[in-house]
Design a protein around this motif. Sequence first.
Motif, PDB file in Angstrom:
ATOM      1  N   TYR A  63       2.670   4.120 -19.430  1.00 44.97           N
ATOM      2  CA  TYR A  63       3.603   4.945 -20.230  1.00 44.97           C
ATOM      3  C   TYR A  63       4.976   3.816 -20.101  1.00 44.97           C
ATOM      4  CZ  TYR A  63       7.553   8.742 -20.137  1.00 44.97           C
ATOM      5  OH  TYR A  63       7.943   9.206 -20.152  1.00 44.97           O
ATOM      6  N   ILE A  64       5.270   4.189 -18.275  1.00 43.26           N
ATOM      7  CA  ILE A  64       5.972   3.094 -17.880  1.00 43.26           C
ATOM      8  C   ILE A  64       6.460   1.393 -19.114  1.00 43.26           C
ATOM      9  CG2 ILE A  64       7.277   1.040 -16.472  1.00 43.26           C
ATOM     10  CD1 ILE A  64       6.203   3.056 -14.533  1.00 43.26           C
ATOM     11  N   LEU A  80      -8.050   4.424 -12.795  1.00 43.05           N
ATOM     12  CA  LEU A  80      -7.163   4.608 -14.657  1.00 43.05           C
ATOM     13  C   LEU A  80      -6.923   5.863 -13.563  1.00 43.05           C
ATOM     14  CD1 LEU A  80      -7.784   5.361 -16.716  1.00 43.05           C
ATOM     15  CD2 LEU A  80      -9.495   7.372 -16.289  1.00 43.05           C
ATOM     16  N   GLY A  81      -5.886   6.334 -12.815  1.00 44.71           N
ATOM     17  CA  GLY A  81      -5.093   7.456 -13.196  1.00 44.71           C
ATOM     18  C   GLY A  81      -3.423   6.677 -12.557  1.00 44.71           C
ATOM     19  N   GLY A  82      -3.530   5.905 -12.608  1.00 46.38           N
ATOM     20  CA  GLY A  82      -2.689   4.531 -12.246  1.00 46.38           C
ATOM     21  C   GLY A  82      -2.597   4.348 -13.376  1.00 46.38           C
ATOM     22  N   VAL A 127       4.543   1.901  -0.978  1.00 44.99           N
ATOM     23  CA  VAL A 127       5.341   2.089  -2.008  1.00 44.99           C
ATOM     24  C   VAL A 127       4.108   2.395  -2.969  1.00 44.99           C
ATOM     25  CG1 VAL A 127       6.648   1.119  -3.424  1.00 44.99           C
ATOM     26  CG2 VAL A 127       6.932   0.541  -1.420  1.00 44.99           C
ATOM     27  N   PRO A 128       4.996   3.771  -4.032  1.00 46.88           N
ATOM     28  CA  PRO A 128       3.875   4.050  -5.485  1.00 46.88           C
ATOM     29  C   PRO A 128       4.013   3.094  -6.184  1.00 46.88           C
ATOM     30  CG  PRO A 128       6.131   5.403  -4.938  1.00 46.88           C
ATOM     31  CD  PRO A 128       6.096   4.403  -3.659  1.00 46.88           C
ATOM     32  N   ILE A 183     -14.673   8.508 -14.436  1.00 49.27           N
ATOM     33  CA  ILE A 183     -14.966   8.492 -12.725  1.00 49.27           C
ATOM     34  C   ILE A 183     -16.744   8.404 -12.790  1.00 49.27           C
ATOM     35  CG2 ILE A 183     -15.052  10.179 -11.030  1.00 49.27           C
ATOM     36  CD1 ILE A 183     -12.117  10.668 -11.815  1.00 49.27           C
ATOM     37  N   LEU A 237      -4.044   4.799 -22.480  1.00 46.89           N
ATOM     38  CA  LEU A 237      -4.430   6.583 -22.692  1.00 46.89           C
ATOM     39  C   LEU A 237      -2.987   7.385 -22.698  1.00 46.89           C
ATOM     40  CD1 LEU A 237      -7.009   8.024 -23.504  1.00 46.89           C
ATOM     41  CD2 LEU A 237      -7.697   7.433 -20.969  1.00 46.89           C
ATOM     42  N   GLY A 270     -11.275   9.959 -19.297  1.00 49.37           N
ATOM     43  CA  GLY A 270     -11.340  10.114 -18.020  1.00 49.37           C
ATOM     44  C   GLY A 270     -12.670  10.741 -17.266  1.00 49.37           C
ATOM     45  N   ILE A 278       3.883   3.443 -10.169  1.00 48.95           N
ATOM     46  CA  ILE A 278       5.608   3.765 -10.516  1.00 48.95           C
ATOM     47  C   ILE A 278       6.568   3.009 -10.254  1.00 48.95           C
ATOM     48  CG2 ILE A 278       5.030   6.249 -11.517  1.00 48.95           C
ATOM     49  CD1 ILE A 278       7.142   7.022  -9.930  1.00 48.95           C
ATOM     50  N   ILE A 279       7.074   2.567  -8.711  1.00 49.81           N
ATOM     51  CA  ILE A 279       8.882   2.312  -8.273  1.00 49.81           C
ATOM     52  C   ILE A 279       8.077   0.550  -8.328  1.00 49.81           C
ATOM     53  CG2 ILE A 279       9.724   1.581  -6.067  1.00 49.81           C
ATOM     54  CD1 ILE A 279       9.266   4.785  -5.466  1.00 49.81           C
ATOM     55  N   TRP A 309       0.864  -1.470  -0.089  1.00 45.65           N
ATOM     56  CA  TRP A 309       0.449  -0.580  -0.053  1.00 45.65           C
ATOM     57  C   TRP A 309       1.244   0.900  -0.047  1.00 45.65           C
ATOM     58  CZ3 TRP A 309      -0.784   3.217   4.775  1.00 45.65           C
ATOM     59  CH2 TRP A 309      -1.230   4.510   4.471  1.00 45.65           C
ATOM     60  N   LEU A 331      -2.436   5.376 -16.539  1.00 48.16           N
ATOM     61  CA  LEU A 331      -1.676   6.518 -17.211  1.00 48.16           C
ATOM     62  C   LEU A 331      -0.877   6.286 -17.043  1.00 48.16           C
ATOM     63  CD1 LEU A 331      -3.484   9.529 -17.188  1.00 48.16           C
ATOM     64  CD2 LEU A 331      -3.947   8.116 -18.405  1.00 48.16           C
ATOM     65  N   ALA A 332       0.194   6.319 -15.967  1.00 44.78           N
ATOM     66  CA  ALA A 332       1.916   6.145 -15.080  1.00 44.78           C
ATOM     67  C   ALA A 332       2.017   4.566 -15.516  1.00 44.78           C
ATOM     68  CB  ALA A 332       1.837   6.413 -14.056  1.00 44.78           C
TER      69      ALA A 332
END
Lengths: 328, 303
Positions: free
Chosen positions: A266-267, A258-260, A124-125, A307, A273, A303, A127-128, A122, A262-263
Amino acid sequence: MMWGMGAFVLRRLVFGLVVMFVALSGSFLFFAAKFEPLHSTPLLHSYWVWLRGIPNGRSFETGLLNTHLMSFIGGAFGRTMLLLALTLVFVVAISIPVACISAATRGSALDYLLRIGTYVAWAVPGIIVAVLLQEGFGRTPGGWGTGWFPSVGWAGECPNGQGIDPHNFQCPAAGHGLTHVGQVIYHLTLPALALALVFIGVHSRFLRNSLIEALDAPYITVARAKGLTERAVLLRHALRNAFVAFVPALVSDLGLLLGGALAVDYIFQLGGLGTVLIALLELDIDGIPQVDVYALQLALLLGAAVILTASILSEVVLALLDPRTRAD
Amino acid sequence: MVEAAESASALPEPRRYASTRVWRRLVRQPVTLVAGFILTAIFVAGALVPQYTPPVAHIHLSQRWLNHPPMLSGWHLLGTDAIGRDMLIRVLYGLHTSEQSALVATFFAAVIGIVVGGIAGYRGGRHDAAMMRITDLVGVFPALMLLLAIYTWWQPVTAWRATVIFALYLWVPMARVVRAEISSLREREFVQAALSLGASDRRIFFRHLLPNASGTIIIAATSLLGLVFVLEATVEFFGIGVPSDLYPTLGNLIGDGQRFAFQLGQGWWAWAGPAALLMLILVCVNLLGDGLVEALRPPRSRR
């Protein structure tokens, strides 16, 4: 009762659409003031042109580069939705057993271990987690990982030449039919897992707490007194009641998810999206940074739609699961 | 069980200041204390970075060591990146920038949130409705999407611009919490008593409501700090924010490390250092937040 529900959904939907319209108008004015979508026209006039184009869909069709926006962004949106779906599957499939085991063995070493694990997941973000999974299990050039999964790209795609087979210098084919489905899921596994871990951390902790609360309730004592096994008590009585809080919370998290996404997208360069949004925002025409306001508006609209749907759906699910919340 | 025994022994409870009680509870939670201590140490170290390390404009370029794993010689403890910059110094500067914008943004978001949420909760009616509409509007779009778009709108993003963006975006959750707390406190007897004694609105708000809401506000601010760190790192990760050459932040260092791992074959140490530091900060913030929830919970009334 169903009528009451329909009216409730309709009211929420209308209200949500109005708020969405106001917010989209605001964002159009905000971004159009800087990135003029129509050259040398006053701001309010270009707003009027955009507004006029909504009913017939013209505002969602052509962008700055005369690209077809819907095929450009719509396809990416579809990929992101698939990623979200697989993520939800992972969240449900992992957090429910974890929470059940943790609650059933409350206070034991296993419980502590699971609680520490979910806590870290929970905290740890995303992206990591995503970068770690990519390096650890993806096929990165010169990486130290196991290489079990493709590290970037959608099925049958090798962005920037990554993931090309060194033997025949071709990108592995995506296949047809069921093979294709399998390939898509294979390529989505790592991203979905990365996205899911944070939410597994949140929801298994939450579900564990509501399970423990449920296990102390009088009806559980009754169930035990009837002679049910501990397993049946947990799965059939406690879990069912703990679901009332769990499922709506899960559904209402779709916006955050959805926000997560996106990242993560991208990775892992999935062409969803997130990738498209960054491509839009980094658009450069003759060295002048330019943003396609129409395309940005469409992305924001999609988006916002996710929501809104999630928030209405979670209330409907809550009403269906818990008769007490139905007022009428 | 420990709690029960202690409340039994403390039955003839003497009047104690709330702060004393909170402190005693905190002392009983070593995990929270350690987390708070580590966090303070990290923040102090990050604040002092420019005093003790070479300026960011000429970060060491070591000619001999390009893309070298962590090593003791030359004190490249976190290795060097693809053009030979020492990662330890980059990470320390990243901490400096991230910490500065996170702390300042949290502070201003909290102030705006307390003012707006306080007015909405205390006045109710029109003010309340207006605030709720604004918070509805802010919540329409996915946070990351909106933040990325705003970052593009305000190019070139500097550390201060990022701070302003986060302060102006994140007062909303704070305002919601404060509004709920104030509007429930407003109905309590002590406010009625103060009102009947003729206290002014201002006095009631600052002397009665705000101190009573302070526990909730501190907890919300702690979680806000964690949120700013996560969101900022995620937005910076995309590489369209603060330029990492001038202002390394934890987020853009991780992003660079990940991108250049593919493009330049840069090693894992380039992103592992900032990622580990960010993880440590977030775990500590979350542990501290959980401990504060325990410590600041109002004393259970005896039944």
